[in-house]
Write an enzyme that holds these catalytic residues in place. Structure first.
Site, PDB file in Angstrom:
ATOM      1  N   ASN A   1       0.839  -1.197   0.000  1.00  0.00           N
ATOM      2  CA  ASN A   1       0.000   0.000   0.000  1.00  0.00           C
ATOM      3  C   ASN A   1       0.876   1.248   0.000  1.00  0.00           C
ATOM      4  O   ASN A   1       2.102   1.165   0.084  1.00  0.00           O
ATOM      5  CB  ASN A   1      -0.923   0.009   1.227  1.00  0.00           C
ATOM      6  CG  ASN A   1      -2.259  -0.647   0.948  1.00  0.00           C
ATOM      7  OD1 ASN A   1      -2.908  -0.358  -0.051  1.00  0.00           O
ATOM      8  ND2 ASN A   1      -2.683  -1.547   1.829  1.00  0.00           N
TER       9      ASN A   1
ATOM     10  N   ASP B   1      -2.892   2.792   4.774  1.00  0.00           N
ATOM     11  CA  ASP B   1      -3.444   2.277   3.526  1.00  0.00           C
ATOM     12  C   ASP B   1      -2.941   3.145   2.373  1.00  0.00           C
ATOM     13  O   ASP B   1      -1.776   3.516   2.343  1.00  0.00           O
ATOM     14  CB  ASP B   1      -4.973   2.213   3.601  1.00  0.00           C
ATOM     15  CG  ASP B   1      -5.546   1.118   2.703  1.00  0.00           C
ATOM     16  OD1 ASP B   1      -5.119   0.999   1.549  1.00  0.00           O
ATOM     17  OD2 ASP B   1      -6.446   0.392   3.151  1.00  0.00           O
TER      18      ASP B   1
END
Length: 292
Positions: A148, A199
């Site tokens: 990510n 993320d």
């Protein structure tokens, strides 16, 4: 510091909303429901949300020209005809591995692209991060669980990425002309033991990194030196990835997900999976076109 207003950009709830990217040529935002095998499309600001069915899981989109897009999918990179939606395999990637899929990916200012893959069951570290350009793929980092936060400084000299379960956001020097890393990664942000998970991220024109924090319903802004500048609450706990949008790239949109939430949790998180617009002017950047 006043909290900016956050509104719903699209009320279509994706099981795993990810990979938003704004195309300045068409004035549209594209994103994915990875698990739902859909490519989402919406004209900025108030167009209808269109869901295009896909024959595979896909997670990222890059723009080639006015007629073609490049989709990053579980078996490789596919050219998509903008007018017809027809898909053509361009470059296979882990096509013989049914246990992995693509995940977070982004285009470097040089036109190369970093592509992340991960195990579909989010289990062992069988994913990786690859470099792609003009049909060539090179392995950069193996043994990744959930790649990510792939993003780059405006001049292309720095790359950022994380293996989400590690809690560490890394940075590495990059060749601005090729997008290849030129050193060893170092820790930019140590988020171990804190709320939520690192993320998707994107970097603005001033080098500020904007990160969606999964499990915390937040987007955090980090200076190039690693200092937190602000946090913005998102009305969905599993905020997943931000993108700059609009004719001057001056707004942030953020995807989210309802994946993994049971019925009770979804009732408590009614906007999970929707896509949001943050009413905060930013000095964003359009994504570079990818070199195929």
């Amino acid at each position: 510091m006043a909290e900016p207003a956050v509104s719903i950009f699209s009320d279509v709830a994706c099981e795993l909303g990810e990979g938003p990217s704004y195309d300045p040529g068409s004035g549209k935002l594209f994103w994915f429901d990875i698990v739902g095998r859909k490519l989402m499309e919406k004209a900025f600001l108030d167009g209808a949300t269109i869901a295009h069915d896909l024959p595979f899981m896909a997670s990222a989109i890059a723009f080639v020209d006015a007629d073609r897009q490049l989709l990053v999918a579980e078996t490789g990179l596919y050219l998509r005809d903008v007018r017809t939606g027809a898909l053509t395999l361009h470059t296979p990637l882990e096509a013989d591995n049914t246990l992995t899929r693509s995940n977070d990916s982004r285009v470097h200012p040089s036109g190369s692209m970093w592509i992340g893959t991960m195990p579909k069951d989010e289990g062992p570290k069988t994913g990786a991060i690859y470099w792609f350009r003009a049909g060539e793929i090179r392995l950069l980092y193996p043994d990744i669980a959930i790649p990510n936060s792939i993003c780059f400084s405006p001049d292309g000299a720095i790359a950022y990425f994380t293996d989400t379960p590690s809690g560490l956001l890394l940075r590495v020097a990059c060749d601005p002309l090729t997008g290849m890393p030129s050193g060893e990664p170092a820790v930019f942000l140590d988020w171990r033991g804190q709320e939520g998970w690192i993320d998707g991220s994107v970097v603005d024109a001033d080098g500020v990194l904007w990160n969606a924090r999964w499990g915390a319903g937040s987007v955090d802004a980090w200076s190039p030196e690693g200092r937190r500048l602000r946090s913005i609450s998102i009305p969905a706990s599993q905020s997943s990835c931000p993108a700059f949008a609009g004719p001057d790239a001056a707004r942030l949109v953020v995807t989210s997900a309802w994946k993994g939430l049971d019925a009770e949790a979804r009732l408590a998180d009614p906007h999970a999976g929707k896509t949001f617009l943050i009413d905060l002017p930013v000095r964003g950047r359009f994504e570079p076109k990818v070199s195929i």
